[in-house]
Design a protein around this motif. Structure first.
Motif, PDB file in Angstrom:
ATOM      1  N   ILE A  99     -28.043   2.565 -16.155  1.00 57.13           N
ATOM      2  CA  ILE A  99     -27.433   3.900 -16.180  1.00 57.13           C
ATOM      3  C   ILE A  99     -28.503   4.980 -16.122  1.00 57.13           C
ATOM      4  N   MET A 100     -29.537   4.854 -16.974  1.00 59.49           N
ATOM      5  CA  MET A 100     -30.577   5.884 -17.024  1.00 59.49           C
ATOM      6  C   MET A 100     -31.383   5.923 -15.731  1.00 59.49           C
ATOM      7  N   GLU A 101     -31.627   4.775 -15.128  1.00 58.71           N
ATOM      8  CA  GLU A 101     -32.361   4.762 -13.854  1.00 58.71           C
ATOM      9  C   GLU A 101     -31.543   5.445 -12.758  1.00 58.71           C
ATOM     10  N   THR A 102     -30.228   5.240 -12.764  1.00 56.53           N
ATOM     11  CA  THR A 102     -29.381   5.896 -11.770  1.00 56.53           C
ATOM     12  C   THR A 102     -29.374   7.403 -11.982  1.00 56.53           C
ATOM     13  N   LEU A 103     -29.262   7.844 -13.221  1.00 54.73           N
ATOM     14  CA  LEU A 103     -29.335   9.284 -13.493  1.00 54.73           C
ATOM     15  C   LEU A 103     -30.686   9.845 -13.072  1.00 54.73           C
ATOM     16  N   GLY A 104     -31.734   9.032 -13.182  1.00 57.51           N
ATOM     17  CA  GLY A 104     -33.069   9.475 -12.793  1.00 57.51           C
ATOM     18  C   GLY A 104     -33.217   9.733 -11.308  1.00 57.51           C
ATOM     19  N   THR A 105     -32.298   9.212 -10.501  1.00 55.62           N
ATOM     20  CA  THR A 105     -32.349   9.506  -9.071  1.00 55.62           C
ATOM     21  C   THR A 105     -31.856  10.917  -8.756  1.00 55.62           C
ATOM     22  N   LEU A 106     -31.206  11.553  -9.713  1.00 55.33           N
ATOM     23  CA  LEU A 106     -30.699  12.910  -9.505  1.00 55.33           C
ATOM     24  C   LEU A 106     -31.739  13.969  -9.808  1.00 55.33           C
ATOM     25  N   SER A 107     -32.667  13.661 -10.728  1.00 55.50           N
ATOM     26  CA  SER A 107     -33.599  14.685 -11.195  1.00 55.50           C
ATOM     27  C   SER A 107     -34.736  14.023 -11.958  1.00 55.50           C
ATOM     28  N   GLY A 108     -35.868  14.703 -11.984  1.00 58.47           N
ATOM     29  CA  GLY A 108     -36.972  14.236 -12.809  1.00 58.47           C
ATOM     30  C   GLY A 108     -36.816  14.610 -14.265  1.00 58.47           C
ATOM     31  N   LEU A 109     -35.814  15.430 -14.586  1.00 58.94           N
ATOM     32  CA  LEU A 109     -35.572  15.849 -15.967  1.00 58.94           C
ATOM     33  C   LEU A 109     -34.297  15.187 -16.480  1.00 58.94           C
ATOM     34  N   VAL A 110     -34.452  14.041 -17.110  1.00 63.80           N
ATOM     35  CA  VAL A 110     -33.363  13.320 -17.752  1.00 63.80           C
ATOM     36  C   VAL A 110     -33.690  13.223 -19.234  1.00 63.80           C
ATOM     37  N   GLU A 111     -32.787  13.668 -20.081  1.00 64.60           N
ATOM     38  CA  GLU A 111     -33.003  13.667 -21.526  1.00 64.60           C
ATOM     39  C   GLU A 111     -32.027  12.694 -22.196  1.00 64.60           C
ATOM     40  N   PRO A 112     -32.476  11.475 -22.495  1.00 64.91           N
ATOM     41  CA  PRO A 112     -31.584  10.532 -23.177  1.00 64.91           C
ATOM     42  C   PRO A 112     -31.283  11.023 -24.595  1.00 64.91           C
TER      43      PRO A 112
END
Length: 454
Positions: A99-112
């Motif tokens: 899930i987090m890797e997929t969200l990381g394809t949208l932006s370099g700023l992902v805050e879990p």
């Protein structure tokens, strides 16, 4: 502080480009996906002992009234037909990574925020002009890879994005444009605002504040006198949609905890020990909600003379075992020098990890932890043999394997008789079978990869 300054929206974004993603009923959804016979049926994930609590309830169980953080005994009464399973954090962590890797394809700023929840700053990527399309694509890709539903909210602030994902559950996508914020926010119950718990809600209730619209009508002075300067000022802002928090990759929660101030000082070793257990249990419930384990346990003690001390105990590796974390809390409290009277006790967990090495006794204090594997005396690193399913290692829901019947999962164990369903994410639902472990041993195995069945 000047109310006009607090409500200055000039620093807010002009577009809804902050995304909040939250996997629906995450632990239970993973179990339903990995165990075909449980799909569409009520599932409770959590501890099985007298003090066990629900970590996650599937939507089918929620319709019967079960919910997370509820005592498991009560949830089972509300949903008597539910499958009750021990958490498998190894499986949840693997799904979380996808899930987090997929969200990381949208932006370099992902805050879990936890194992199943994150903010994404779409303006830091290439999807600022099409946030809805970005969210739809990510949700579809996560479903393709994992089979799981992720609810997404998008707004120009973290507050609105989080509330939008909540409103979109289950399996929804809601974009709240800046021009629609008031229409979205004002009718919401005040408890919807993150950080408003029972005590704050009670204080607001006495002011006849039940919705965000009611909260917005309160003067700043009234809120600060009722709730304190910090909390009152913060709610004054949030009721107007003012949230200047930025999305940052280092924003994952650093600790969870609880503390209690006693109406009268408590005395005596037994009363103090019982109070430590109660505060630790409250902190454990919050750790369960966060997901994963903790490596450091901090005790805070305030004595009758208002002297306050904190002491910590650090474990060899992150843990979510109830007994281990309780014992560490007692050690830390004793290190603070508890003597004959205590005014306040607090317990908090730090160095949080979603990938803790767990035997998962955090919600089942009567469960014996699995024994360590004995290794022969040898100079080279010895190879570990297979771990057999036994009464000591049995946990409802664990992955097992039979030499001819293949992989499956444990339903329950009675003596040497294991009830098992031989099924995986790639097979049809299976009927229960009873295996005599004395003549037909079963081996514990790690979960299959999340993307196996796509």
């Amino acid at each position: 502080m000047d109310p006009a300054e607090l409500t200055d929206a000039s620093r807010l974004r002009s577009r809804a480009t902050i995304l909040h993603a939250d996997a629906d009923s995450f632990f239970a959804a993973v179990e339903q996906r990995d165990k075909p016979s449980l799909r569409g049926k009520p599932v409770l994930v959590g501890g099985l002992g007298p003090r066990g609590v629900v970590a996650t309830a599937s939507y089918e169980a929620r319709r019967a009234g079960a919910r997370s953080a509820m005592p498991m005994s009560r949830a089972r009464r509300l949903s008597p037909g539910a499958a009750v399973l021990y958490p498998r954090f190894e499986a949840y962590s693997a799904y979380s990574r996808v899930i987090m890797e997929t969200l990381g394809t949208l932006s370099g700023l992902v805050e879990p925020l936890s194992i199943d929840e994150a903010f994404v700053d779409l303006e830091a990527g290439s999807f600022g002009d099409d946030p809805g399309g970005a969210a739809a694509g990510a949700r579809a890709r996560i479903r393709e890879l994992t089979g799981l539903a992720v609810s997404v909210g998008i707004g120009r602030t973290k507050l609105v994005a989080k509330l939008a994902s909540d409103a979109g559950k289950p399996d929804g996508l809601l974009v709240v444009e800046p021009s629609d914020e008031d229409a979205f926010l004002l009718p919401l119950p005040v408890r919807a605002i993150p950080g408003i718990g029972p005590a704050t809600a009670g204080a607001l209730e006495r002011l006849d504040v039940r919705t965000v619209a009611d909260l917005r009508r309160q003067d700043l002075d009234v809120l600060t006198m009722t709730l304190g300067v910090s909390a009152g000022t913060n709610l004054f802002r949030l009721a107007r949609g003012i949230d200047l928090r930025a999305v940052g990759p280092g924003g994952e929660r650093k600790s969870v905890g609880a503390e209690r101030t006693f109406a009268e000082d408590i005395y005596g070793a037994e009363r103090i020990a019982a109070a430590i257990d109660q505060v630790t249990d409250e902190a454990l419930r919050r750790l369960v909600a966060h997901g994963g384990g903790a490596r450091t346990v901090v005790a805070k003690v305030r004595f009758a003379d208002f002297t306050t001390l904190t002491r910590s105990v650090t474990l060899p590796q992150p843990s979510a075992e109830r007994a281990e974390l309780r014992a560490a809390a007692h050690l830390a409290a004793r290190a603070a020098g508890i003597s004959d009277s205590v005014r306040l006790l607090g317990v908090s967990f730090h160095n949080l990890s979603a990938h803790a090495q767990l035997t998962l006794a955090w919600a089942d204090e009567d469960a014996a932890p699995p024994p360590s594997v004995d290794e022969p005396d040898a100079t080279p690193e010895p190879a570990r043999g297979p771990r057999l399913l036994t009464e000591a290692t049995a946990r409802a829901g664990v992955d097992i394997e039979h030499p001819t019947l293949g992989r499956g999962w444990l339903v329950h164990l009675r003596g040497s008789h294991a009830t098992v369903r031989f099924e995986t994410v790639t097979t049809p639902p299976a009927r229960s079978q009873v295996i005599d472990l004395d003549t037909d041993p079963l081996v514990l195995v790690p979960p299959l990869p999340p993307t196996l069945g796509r």
